[in-house]
Design an enzyme around this catalytic site. Structure first.
Site, mmCIF file in Angstrom:
data_model
loop_
_atom_site.group_PDB
_atom_site.id
_atom_site.type_symbol
_atom_site.label_atom_id
_atom_site.label_comp_id
_atom_site.label_asym_id
_atom_site.label_seq_id
_atom_site.Cartn_x
_atom_site.Cartn_y
_atom_site.Cartn_z
ATOM 1 C CE LYS A 117 -3.869 2.019 2.697
ATOM 2 N NZ LYS A 117 -4.588 1.784 4.092
ATOM 3 C CB SER A 136 -7.824 3.639 3.311
ATOM 4 O OG SER A 136 -7.088 3.165 4.175
ATOM 5 C CB SER A 155 -7.965 0.674 5.999
ATOM 6 O OG SER A 155 -8.864 1.863 6.199
#
Length: 381
Positions: A24, A101, A125
């Protein structure tokens, strides 16, 4: 290309069949800019001088970091959308949100582009995009995986965790984060079933069926502070967002959602934040006490199937995940195959502090019972 923000060329000394890893873009990779999904951050950021501490095991294992994945700006939204970098397409249901996210990480796994992806989880997330994209995600115990070199949202809650196609892949991902990690030799047998009002009955039924298929001994349980935990969670997230990133308020290129979050955070005073932290300790004690009576807790990851991209406003994405972030405990989200479902419901198993080994062992038991374990699983170390 919305899945990725940065792609890397394979190193010259790459093994014949390397483990493919996605990171990420809130986690530093040496030589690459960490954008945190924000144009405002990218415009002034320099390439990272070193990998985030959590990637040491990835490098030691000789894994191939394929690239850095997209996310919602500054890790703030559970939807998974990103106006500036594009929204990753949910491969299970392209008209539905990918979840955030860590949206790009879940999509990269679900499309088979990588074997393991790493995301961050502050209120769901890792678990929410895993649920939306029908893959497996593990929120780790707060403090278990080092977060040095990881973009902070709320340091009191932030964790790093793996996403993979199945629980075996998540175990492999944990081994990259923590060399020597292994699932427990014996799965849980006594599970406390949390029943939260207002959930989609079909989702509840799927979770019950999965627990029954696995032969788990289940009894209904409750947490008295459940409803009031959300206020403390929101206070901590907004207050710490402001304290970490107040310089970004009204910055050029910053999205409206994040800017409004910063403004809300600016109104969280020290007394309110301290009060929320006291509540957090009480909540942690209640969750830990319940996990002393049963081995794990079970409930859905989402209250209903993920909403459409065109109509997600007001959908309570974090209702079933944020309370366990506040408690600091680990939680595993895994799909439950369900005929006719647009997106399979997601079972969330919650363990005691540092109970990742037990969660993974129990997840493997459930997968085997459902006949859903994936062939060709990743083996590391």
């Amino acid at each position: 290309m919305a899945t990725w923000i940065t792609r890397f060329e394979p190193p010259a000394n790459l093994s014949v069949d390397p483990v493919r890893v996605a990171v990420k873009d809130a986690i530093d990779v040496a030589g690459a800019v960490t954008t945190a999904g924000s144009v405002a951050v990218r415009g002034s950021a320099a390439p990272a001088l070193a990998d985030a501490a959590c990637l040491a095991g990835v490098r030691a294992a000789g894994a191939y970091v394929v690239g850095k994945t997209n996310l919602t700006e500054l890790c703030t939204s559970p939807v998974g959308d990103n106006e500036a970098f594009g929204t990753p397409v949910n491969p299970v249901a392209p008209d539905r949100i990918p979840g955030g996210s860590s949206s790009g990480s879940a999509v990269a796994v679900a499309t088979g582009e990588v074997d393991v992806a790493f995301g961050t989880d502050t209120g769901g997330s890792v678990r929410i995009p895993a649920a939306c994209c029908a893959v497996v995600g593990l929120k780790t115990t707060w403090g278990r995986v080092p977060t040095g070199g990881v973009w902070p949202l709320a340091p009191s809650l932030d964790v790093v965790g793996p996403i993979a196609r199945d629980v075996t892949g998540v175990v492999a991902g944990m081994r990259l984060l923590e060399p020597g990690f292994a699932a427990a030799g014996t799965p849980a047998r006594r599970v406390g079933r949390l029943r939260i009002p207002g959930l989609d009955p079909a989702v509840e039924d799927a979770v019950d069926a999965a627990l029954d298929a696995a032969g788990l001994v289940v009894r209904d349980v409750r947490l008295t502070r459940w409803e009031s935990s959300f206020e403390a969670y929101a206070t901590i997230v907004l207050g710490e967002l402001w304290r970490a990133h107040h310089r970004l308020l009204d910055a050029d290129g910053l999205g409206v959602f994040v800017n409004e979050g910063l403004r809300a955070g600016s109104r969280v005073g020290g007394a309110a934040l301290s009060e929320a932290m006291v509540y957090r300790r009480d909540w942690q004690s209640e969750v830990s006490a319940l996990l002393g009576e049963v081995e794990l807790l079970a409930l859905p990851t989402l209250v209903a199937p993920p909403p459409p991209l065109t109509d997600f406003v007001g959908f309570p994405l974090t209702d079933l995940t944020a309370p366990f972030s506040l408690a600091g405990v680990p939680a595993l989200a895994m799909p439950v195959p369900t005929p006719g479902a647009v997106v399979p419901p997601s079972l969330q198993l919650v363990g005691p502090l540092h109970g990742e080994e037990l969660l993974c062992a129990t997840g493997l038991l459930v997968e085997a019972a459902l006949g859903q374990a994936m062939p060709g699983a990743v083996a590391i170390g």
